[in-house]
Design a protein around this motif. Structure first.
Motif, PDB file in Angstrom:
ATOM      1  N   GLU A 140      54.340 -24.324   2.211  1.00  0.00           N
ATOM      2  CA  GLU A 140      53.567 -23.921   1.039  1.00  0.00           C
ATOM      3  C   GLU A 140      53.281 -25.118   0.144  1.00  0.00           C
ATOM      4  O   GLU A 140      54.174 -25.891  -0.166  1.00  0.00           O
ATOM      5  N   LYS A 141      52.027 -25.251  -0.228  1.00  0.00           N
ATOM      6  CA  LYS A 141      51.570 -26.362  -1.064  1.00  0.00           C
ATOM      7  C   LYS A 141      50.705 -25.785  -2.179  1.00  0.00           C
ATOM      8  O   LYS A 141      50.366 -24.610  -2.179  1.00  0.00           O
ATOM      9  N   THR A 142      50.276 -26.650  -3.092  1.00  0.00           N
ATOM     10  CA  THR A 142      49.354 -26.185  -4.138  1.00  0.00           C
ATOM     11  C   THR A 142      47.930 -26.198  -3.588  1.00  0.00           C
ATOM     12  O   THR A 142      47.630 -26.875  -2.595  1.00  0.00           O
ATOM     13  N   ASP A 165      57.175  -7.372   6.311  1.00  0.00           N
ATOM     14  CA  ASP A 165      58.043  -6.440   5.581  1.00  0.00           C
ATOM     15  C   ASP A 165      58.527  -7.179   4.324  1.00  0.00           C
ATOM     16  O   ASP A 165      59.389  -8.065   4.399  1.00  0.00           O
ATOM     17  N   ARG A 166      57.969  -6.800   3.172  1.00  0.00           N
ATOM     18  CA  ARG A 166      58.253  -7.540   1.931  1.00  0.00           C
ATOM     19  C   ARG A 166      59.724  -7.602   1.582  1.00  0.00           C
ATOM     20  O   ARG A 166      60.231  -8.642   1.132  1.00  0.00           O
ATOM     21  N   TYR A 178      56.774 -13.739  -1.487  1.00  0.00           N
ATOM     22  CA  TYR A 178      55.844 -13.224  -0.482  1.00  0.00           C
ATOM     23  C   TYR A 178      54.396 -13.348  -0.951  1.00  0.00           C
ATOM     24  O   TYR A 178      53.515 -13.778  -0.196  1.00  0.00           O
ATOM     25  N   GLU A 179      54.173 -12.987  -2.227  1.00  0.00           N
ATOM     26  CA  GLU A 179      52.795 -13.018  -2.746  1.00  0.00           C
ATOM     27  C   GLU A 179      52.228 -14.434  -2.707  1.00  0.00           C
ATOM     28  O   GLU A 179      51.053 -14.649  -2.423  1.00  0.00           O
ATOM     29  N   ASN A 180      53.085 -15.395  -3.017  1.00  0.00           N
ATOM     30  CA  ASN A 180      52.597 -16.780  -2.986  1.00  0.00           C
ATOM     31  C   ASN A 180      52.226 -17.203  -1.564  1.00  0.00           C
ATOM     32  O   ASN A 180      51.246 -17.921  -1.349  1.00  0.00           O
ATOM     33  N   ARG A 181      53.006 -16.720  -0.614  1.00  0.00           N
ATOM     34  CA  ARG A 181      52.705 -17.086   0.775  1.00  0.00           C
ATOM     35  C   ARG A 181      51.350 -16.506   1.194  1.00  0.00           C
ATOM     36  O   ARG A 181      50.532 -17.190   1.817  1.00  0.00           O
ATOM     37  N   LEU A 185      47.889 -18.482   2.364  1.00  0.00           N
ATOM     38  CA  LEU A 185      47.084 -18.194   3.559  1.00  0.00           C
ATOM     39  C   LEU A 185      45.615 -17.995   3.185  1.00  0.00           C
ATOM     40  O   LEU A 185      44.710 -18.480   3.880  1.00  0.00           O
ATOM     41  N   LYS A 186      45.402 -17.304   2.061  1.00  0.00           N
ATOM     42  CA  LYS A 186      44.013 -17.062   1.634  1.00  0.00           C
ATOM     43  C   LYS A 186      43.322 -18.353   1.211  1.00  0.00           C
ATOM     44  O   LYS A 186      42.138 -18.569   1.497  1.00  0.00           O
ATOM     45  N   ILE A 187      44.059 -19.202   0.514  1.00  0.00           N
ATOM     46  CA  ILE A 187      43.481 -20.483   0.090  1.00  0.00           C
ATOM     47  C   ILE A 187      43.126 -21.335   1.312  1.00  0.00           C
ATOM     48  O   ILE A 187      42.041 -21.921   1.397  1.00  0.00           O
ATOM     49  N   ILE A 188      44.044 -21.365   2.272  1.00  0.00           N
ATOM     50  CA  ILE A 188      43.823 -22.153   3.497  1.00  0.00           C
ATOM     51  C   ILE A 188      42.530 -21.692   4.181  1.00  0.00           C
ATOM     52  O   ILE A 188      41.686 -22.506   4.574  1.00  0.00           O
ATOM     53  N   LYS A 189      42.388 -20.373   4.284  1.00  0.00           N
ATOM     54  CA  LYS A 189      41.191 -19.804   4.922  1.00  0.00           C
ATOM     55  C   LYS A 189      39.931 -20.177   4.119  1.00  0.00           C
ATOM     56  O   LYS A 189      38.925 -20.614   4.674  1.00  0.00           O
ATOM     57  N   LYS A 190      40.036 -20.003   2.806  1.00  0.00           N
ATOM     58  CA  LYS A 190      38.892 -20.261   1.931  1.00  0.00           C
ATOM     59  C   LYS A 190      38.431 -21.725   2.016  1.00  0.00           C
ATOM     60  O   LYS A 190      37.237 -22.020   1.932  1.00  0.00           O
ATOM     61  N   LEU A 191      39.383 -22.630   2.199  1.00  0.00           N
ATOM     62  CA  LEU A 191      39.034 -24.053   2.247  1.00  0.00           C
ATOM     63  C   LEU A 191      38.407 -24.467   3.580  1.00  0.00           C
ATOM     64  O   LEU A 191      38.041 -25.627   3.762  1.00  0.00           O
ATOM     65  N   GLY A 192      38.313 -23.516   4.515  1.00  0.00           N
ATOM     66  CA  GLY A 192      37.622 -23.830   5.768  1.00  0.00           C
ATOM     67  C   GLY A 192      38.513 -24.390   6.857  1.00  0.00           C
ATOM     68  O   GLY A 192      38.023 -24.869   7.881  1.00  0.00           O
ATOM     69  N   TYR A 193      39.812 -24.334   6.643  1.00  0.00           N
ATOM     70  CA  TYR A 193      40.714 -24.668   7.753  1.00  0.00           C
ATOM     71  C   TYR A 193      40.631 -23.531   8.771  1.00  0.00           C
ATOM     72  O   TYR A 193      40.382 -22.372   8.396  1.00  0.00           O
TER      73      TYR A 193
END
Ligand code: 5AD
Ligand code: SF4
Ligand code: FES
Length: 347
Positions: A140-142, A165-166, A178-181, A185-193
């Motif tokens: 996890e990164k910023t 399973d939260r 969990y929410e941060n993880r 994942l959403k940020i990674i996807k959004k950035l085009g990785y």
């Protein structure tokens, strides 16, 4: 019962849809495993073909600042000699791996800020000069850091959700969120990785229902790559005397993932081969189309001890390259010569 499950599998093979209840029914019953694996193999061939993509794995540091209960690299494990490779060594290992023919490298480490963002970016920029795709697996990164690494040239990012399973996630990952993880994942996807995630199978307290949720989650998050593997108990962790996951159950979750997400990349994971000497070949014939051979040099691969019985710890990158190529040819498959980005469907 048997007939009913068979018709579910053949419908999933055509339509790539199953409900949670249907997935649970298949996971609970072992009578149709063979048909499930064969169906996943056919879907793999139809959507991603006979090429196997090799990703060279560089384990560049076993330092970790968190305490996942299942993992040998956890911060509180004092029975492990720690290492952190200098950027020039990481770049050298990468260059050697490219010379063995790898078109993608995976740079993996424990979590934490043991390198600055700038250092990681520099490593990425240098390795990109060797004409290779780069996958990062560094936790996890910023958002700023994910952006920096993407701009430096990283193509893919692997961050397993481990379990959806939260409550279980909370127990397994002290002080993590969990929410941060999910947000990562959403940020990674959004950035085009290209987004890689996945889960562990057979964790203490994990239910079949939650594994079905994992599979549906992979679809919802639009993963490009999914790695699933058995949890293997490690004596240097609080889970030393827990029961581990089984090879069969890991294979079933993997095969179902292929039915539901037909065109993604799915590795035959190292942990699977650690439980079964033919594990990667069996996985490649049950839905998988990727292998991630270790390209870490010297003593470091033995020190990257996530779990016991990890394969290849005394082998060299050159040996593993030859070994895996031979195995792939033995099942009439071919090693891909391209970067292995997820195939875009024409429809
Ligand atoms: N058994 C199997 N896999 C493990 N991992 C960590 N510890 C174990 C274990 N004991 C996996 C996690 C992590 C990946 C790098 O290694 O799923 O995401
Ligand atoms: Fe660290 Fe990853 Fe192991 Fe968790 S799974 S302890 S983040 S290396
Ligand atoms: Fe390492 Fe076979 S892949 S020895």
């Amino acid at each position: 019962m048997g007939i009913n499950l068979l018709s579910l599998i053949s419908r999933a093979e055509k339509e790539h849809k199953l409900t949670k209840g249907e997935i649970v029914a298949i996971l609970e019953n072992d009578e149709v495993n063979r048909e499930l694996f064969k169906a996943a193999d056919r879907v793999r061939e139809k959507y991603v073909g006979n090429e196997v993509h090799l990703r060279g794995l560089v384990e560049f540091s076993n330092l970790c600042s968190v305490n996942c209960l299942y993992c040998g690299l956890r911060k509180d494990n004092k029975n492990l000699k720690r290492y952190k490779l200098n950027p020039d060594i990481i770049i050298e290992f990468a260059q050697k791996a490219v010379s063995y023919g790898y078109k993608t490298l995976v740079l993996q480490s424990g979590e934490g800020n043991f390198y600055s963002g700038e250092e990681i970016a520099l490593i990425i920029r240098e390795i990109k000069k060797f004409d290779t795709a780069i996958t990062l697996s560094i936790g996890e990164k910023t958002e700023e850091e994910y952006k920096l690494f993407r701009q430096a040239g990283a193509d893919r990012f692997l961050l397993r959700i481990e379990t959806t399973d939260r409550e279980l996630y909370k127990k397994l990952h002290p002080k993590m969120d969990y929410e941060n993880r999910i947000n990562c994942l959403k940020i990674i996807k959004k950035l085009g990785y290209e987004l890689g995630t996945g889960s562990l199978i057979g964790l203490p307290g994990q239910t079949i229902e939650s594994m079905a949720d994992d599979i549906l989650f992979f679809k919802e998050i639009e993963a490009d790559m999914i790695g699933v593997g058995p949890f293997i108990p490690n004596v240097d962790t609080p889970f030393a005397s827990e029961k581990g996951g089984t090879f069969e159950m890991s294979l079933k979750v993997m095969a179902l993932t292929r039915l539901i997400l037909p065109d993604i990349n799915i590795p035959a994971t190292t942990a699977m081969e650690s439980l079964n000497p033919q594990g990667r070949l069996i996985a490649l014939q049950s839905g998988a189309n990727v292998v991630m051979p270790n390209v870490t040099e010297g003593e470091y691969r033995a020190l990257y001890r996530l779990y016991p019985g990890k394969i290849c710890i005394n082998d060299t990158p050159a040996h593993c390259r030859g070994c895996i190529t031979g195995k792939i040819h033995s099942i009439n498959r071919v090693v891909s010569k391209n970067y292995g980005f997820k195939k875009k469907l024409s429809t």
